[in-house]
Design an enzyme around this catalytic site. Structure first.
Site, PDB file in Angstrom:
ATOM      1  N   LEU A  25       0.835  -1.209   0.000  1.00 11.53           N
ATOM      2  CA  LEU A  25       0.000   0.000   0.000  1.00 11.53           C
ATOM      3  C   LEU A  25       0.867   1.255   0.000  1.00 11.53           C
ATOM      4  CD1 LEU A  25      -2.977  -0.985   2.355  1.00 11.53           C
ATOM      5  CD2 LEU A  25      -2.796  -1.211  -0.123  1.00 11.53           C
ATOM      6  N   THR A  78       7.150  -4.985 -18.572  1.00  7.80           N
ATOM      7  CA  THR A  78       6.784  -3.904 -19.478  1.00  7.80           C
ATOM      8  C   THR A  78       7.543  -4.006 -20.799  1.00  7.80           C
ATOM      9  OG1 THR A  78       7.074  -1.507 -19.768  1.00  7.80           O
ATOM     10  CG2 THR A  78       8.525  -2.550 -18.202  1.00  7.80           C
ATOM     11  N   ASP A  79       6.978  -3.434 -21.848  1.00 11.02           N
ATOM     12  CA  ASP A  79       7.686  -3.368 -23.138  1.00 11.02           C
ATOM     13  C   ASP A  79       8.843  -2.360 -23.077  1.00 11.02           C
ATOM     14  OD1 ASP A  79       6.176  -1.029 -23.013  1.00 11.02           O
ATOM     15  OD2 ASP A  79       5.477  -1.136 -25.086  1.00 11.02           O
ATOM     16  N   GLU A  80       8.873  -1.533 -22.028  1.00  6.73           N
ATOM     17  CA  GLU A  80       9.916  -0.491 -21.960  1.00  6.73           C
ATOM     18  C   GLU A  80      11.310  -1.088 -21.801  1.00  6.73           C
ATOM     19  OE1 GLU A  80       8.913   2.959 -19.612  1.00  6.73           O
ATOM     20  OE2 GLU A  80       6.779   2.571 -19.865  1.00  6.73           O
ATOM     21  N   TYR A  85      13.389   3.262 -14.341  1.00  7.96           N
ATOM     22  CA  TYR A  85      12.261   2.327 -14.222  1.00  7.96           C
ATOM     23  C   TYR A  85      12.467   1.118 -15.123  1.00  7.96           C
ATOM     24  CZ  TYR A  85       7.720   0.253 -15.381  1.00  7.96           C
ATOM     25  OH  TYR A  85       6.709  -0.640 -15.627  1.00  7.96           O
ATOM     26  N   LYS A 133      13.108  -2.917 -14.260  1.00  6.53           N
ATOM     27  CA  LYS A 133      12.231  -4.000 -14.716  1.00  6.53           C
ATOM     28  C   LYS A 133      13.021  -5.008 -15.558  1.00  6.53           C
ATOM     29  CE  LYS A 133       8.359  -4.452 -14.168  1.00  6.53           C
ATOM     30  NZ  LYS A 133       7.540  -5.051 -13.077  1.00  6.53           N
ATOM     31  N   ARG A 136      10.540  14.812 -21.186  1.00  4.27           N
ATOM     32  CA  ARG A 136      11.097  13.900 -20.167  1.00  4.27           C
ATOM     33  C   ARG A 136      12.552  13.576 -20.555  1.00  4.27           C
ATOM     34  NH1 ARG A 136       7.819   8.514 -19.981  1.00  4.27           N
ATOM     35  NH2 ARG A 136       6.723   9.430 -18.225  1.00  4.27           N
TER      36      ARG A 136
HETATM   37  N1  LIG Z   1       0.830   0.629 -16.033  1.00  2.52           N
HETATM   38  C1  LIG Z   1       1.286   0.177 -17.180  1.00  2.52           C
HETATM   39  O1  LIG Z   1       0.994   0.739 -18.244  1.00  2.52           O
HETATM   40  C2  LIG Z   1       2.155  -1.068 -17.208  1.00  2.52           C
HETATM   41  C3  LIG Z   1       2.460  -1.627 -18.443  1.00  2.52           C
HETATM   42  C4  LIG Z   1       3.232  -2.799 -18.464  1.00  2.52           C
HETATM   43  C5  LIG Z   1       3.648  -3.393 -17.298  1.00  2.52           C
HETATM   44  N2  LIG Z   1       3.359  -2.814 -16.103  1.00  2.52           N
HETATM   45  C6  LIG Z   1       3.822  -3.508 -14.890  1.00  2.52           C
HETATM   46  O2  LIG Z   1       2.661  -4.020 -14.247  1.00  2.52           O
HETATM   47  C7  LIG Z   1       2.830  -3.980 -12.833  1.00  2.52           C
HETATM   48  C8  LIG Z   1       1.683  -3.213 -12.214  1.00  2.52           C
HETATM   49  O3  LIG Z   1       1.657  -1.891 -12.757  1.00  2.52           O
HETATM   50  P1  LIG Z   1       0.592  -0.822 -12.243  1.00  2.52           P
HETATM   51  O4  LIG Z   1       0.452   0.205 -13.297  1.00  2.52           O
HETATM   52  O5  LIG Z   1      -0.617  -1.526 -11.730  1.00  2.52           O
HETATM   53  O6  LIG Z   1       1.396  -0.213 -11.024  1.00  2.52           O
HETATM   54  P2  LIG Z   1       0.843   0.647  -9.791  1.00  2.52           P
HETATM   55  O7  LIG Z   1       1.934   1.623  -9.480  1.00  2.52           O
HETATM   56  O8  LIG Z   1      -0.525   1.157 -10.068  1.00  2.52           O
HETATM   57  O9  LIG Z   1       0.712  -0.418  -8.618  1.00  2.52           O
HETATM   58  C9  LIG Z   1       1.826  -0.996  -7.996  1.00  2.52           C
HETATM   59  C10 LIG Z   1       1.352  -1.702  -6.744  1.00  2.52           C
HETATM   60  O10 LIG Z   1       2.503  -2.321  -6.128  1.00  2.52           O
HETATM   61  C11 LIG Z   1       2.479  -2.025  -4.734  1.00  2.52           C
HETATM   62  N3  LIG Z   1       3.860  -2.003  -4.241  1.00  2.52           N
HETATM   63  C12 LIG Z   1       4.835  -1.112  -4.557  1.00  2.52           C
HETATM   64  N4  LIG Z   1       5.969  -1.378  -3.888  1.00  2.52           N
HETATM   65  C13 LIG Z   1       5.706  -2.495  -3.143  1.00  2.52           C
HETATM   66  C14 LIG Z   1       6.485  -3.285  -2.252  1.00  2.52           C
HETATM   67  N5  LIG Z   1       7.759  -2.959  -1.964  1.00  2.52           N
HETATM   68  N6  LIG Z   1       5.915  -4.368  -1.677  1.00  2.52           N
HETATM   69  C15 LIG Z   1       4.629  -4.700  -1.954  1.00  2.52           C
HETATM   70  N7  LIG Z   1       3.836  -3.974  -2.786  1.00  2.52           N
HETATM   71  C16 LIG Z   1       4.367  -2.891  -3.378  1.00  2.52           C
HETATM   72  C17 LIG Z   1       1.814  -0.668  -4.622  1.00  2.52           C
HETATM   73  O11 LIG Z   1       1.275  -0.435  -3.338  1.00  2.52           O
HETATM   74  C18 LIG Z   1       0.739  -0.770  -5.708  1.00  2.52           C
HETATM   75  O12 LIG Z   1      -0.447  -1.325  -5.205  1.00  2.52           O
HETATM   76  C19 LIG Z   1       4.188  -3.359 -12.570  1.00  2.52           C
HETATM   77  O13 LIG Z   1       5.104  -4.398 -12.330  1.00  2.52           O
HETATM   78  C20 LIG Z   1       4.520  -2.631 -13.867  1.00  2.52           C
HETATM   79  O14 LIG Z   1       5.910  -2.592 -14.082  1.00  2.52           O
HETATM   80  C21 LIG Z   1       2.627  -1.672 -16.034  1.00  2.52           C
END
Ligand SMILES: NC(=O)c1ccc[n+]([C@@H]2O[C@H](COP(=O)([O-])OP(=O)(O)OC[C@H]3O[C@@H](n4cnc5c(N)ncnc54)[C@H](O)[C@@H]3O)[C@@H](O)[C@H]2O)c1
Length: 349
Positions: free
Chosen positions: A34, A130-132, A155, A159, A287
């Site tokens: 959280l 991620t694709d990044e 970031y 990843k 950025r």
């Molecule tokens: N958002 C995108 O467009 C996208 C695209 C591709 C991949 N991803 C990947 O998908 C995953 C989720 O992305 P998102 O957009 O839902 O992220 P988000 O930032 O909305 O959510 C991340 C969650 O992880 C929790 N968290 C963070 N640090 C933590 C820790 N140390 N221990 C336990 N929980 C922890 C946070 O409380 C949060 O609920 C990530 O791994 C991200 O790299 C995201």
């Protein structure tokens, strides 16, 4: 089946858990620290379901993670917990190194111990990435599962590092793993620092709509519910050891995205006489290290697992704008200290 979802209170994790509870019969444990990005309000629709439970924990806390994984004994670990915002990684990369790399390392170790203890043939560790990690494309080409890694931001580097750890735990220790690399997600319950909700909320409040640089950077957009469906398919039908790219085949420039949001808002909430959402668009400093273009070749997951997105960008974006207009309370509840300020200008370390 028992599924441990890490990061289940975040944007994609909460969509995944709502899907798992509503559309399947599995038991789900949500493990989440959280942070500012994690909000249990996003799970309110399923929070009372007896197949759902929540535990607050930090994946960097080795002892807690070992204890939780050992006692829940999941058949699947779907690992989404991460620091996820590129701009924040520019300002403060340390947290990204801790959570995304060290946290993943902890979870892999806990998973390995469990796998060796239970000899569960059905076990799978699914890393959501991620694709990044692939870096930046020019005008043409697409990322495939064979594209070499070339991350450019703290970031994406964190990843990429965690993807490599996951792969190594598969190769070295025989842990059954899969990795998915997905493009930009959008949809309901996304924290308002990300482009689409930031623009919707700012426009609605008649604030300026910041576009980085000239707005020509291209991203591929996927609705979060389509991503949740893809993740479930990979977690249940993916081949251990494989990587699957996931994308929406919706390439848009940032300027296109912002203009389309303005069009939809104009229709849903006309801005008043002599006012125009489009006039709020403001170009701001780019950025640092901004990748030019991301685009995904999704043929592998289409062909091998039969996955296709159900939402078009137009239908998904309209639903998303409507959702943000109707859910001001959620936005206010989760925003905390975040005031839609500009992040990612290398202000700290
Ligand atoms: N958002 C995108 O467009 C996208 C695209 C591709 C991949 N991803 C990947 O998908 C995953 C989720 O992305 P998102 O957009 O839902 O992220 P988000 O930032 O909305 O959510 C991340 C969650 O992880 C929790 N968290 C963070 N640090 C933590 C820790 N140390 N221990 C336990 N929980 C922890 C946070 O409380 C949060 O609920 C990530 O791994 C991200 O790299 C995201």
């Amino acid at each position: 089946m028992k599924i441990l979802v890490t990061g289940g209170a975040g944007f994609i994790g909460s969509a995944l858990i709502r899907f798992l509870i509503n559309e399947t019969d599995h038991d789900v444990l949500n493990l989440d620290k959280l942070t500012y990005a994690g909000n249990l309000e996003s799970l309110a629709p399923i929070a009372d379901n007896p197949r759902y439970s929540f535990i607050q924990a930090d994946i960097c806390d080795t002892a807690s993670i070992n204890e939780i994984v050992a006692s829940f004994g999941p058949d699947r670990i779907m690992h989404l917990a991460a620091e996820s915002h590129v701009d924040r990684s520019v300002d403060a990369p340390g947290e990204f190194i801790q959570t995304n790399i060290i946290g993943t390392f902890n979870l892999l170790n806990a998973a390995r111990t469990l796998y060796e203890r239970d000899e569960n043939d059905n076990f799978l560790f699914h890393h959501v990435s991620t694709d990044e990690v692939y870096g930046s494309l020019g005008e043409e080409d697409f990322f495939t599962e064979e594209t070499p890694y070339s991350p450019n931001s703290p970031y994406s580097a964190s990843k990429a590092s965690s993807d490599h750890l996951v792969r190594a735990w598969g190769e070295t220790y025989g842990l059954p793993i899969v990795v998915t690399n997905c493009s930009n997600n959008y949809g309901h319950y996304q924290f308002p620092e990300k482009l689409i909700p930031l623009i919707i909320m700012s426009a609605f409040e008649q604030k300026s709509l910041p576009i980085y640089g000239d707005g020509s950077n291209v991203r591929d957009w996927l609705h979060v519910d389509d991503h949740a469906r893809a993740l479930y398919l990979v977690a249940t039908s993916g081949v251990p050891g494989e990587t699957y790219n996931i994308g929406g085949n919706n390439e848009k420039t940032n300027l296109d995205v912002v203009s389309t949001i303005c069009d939809v808002l104009t229709e849903l909430r006309p801005p008043g006489q002599n006012l125009s959402y489009h006039n709020l668009i403001t170009h701001v400093a780019d950025r640092p290290g901004h990748d030019f273009r991301y685009a995904i070749d999704t043929r592998k997951i289409n062909r091998e697992l039969g996955w296709l997105p159900q939402e078009t960008f137009e239908s998904g974006l309209r639903k998303t704008v409507e959702w943000y207009l109707e859910n001001g309370d959620w936005c206010e509840a989760v925003s905390g200290g975040y005031e839609q300020e500009r992040l990612g200008l290398k202000s700290a370390n």
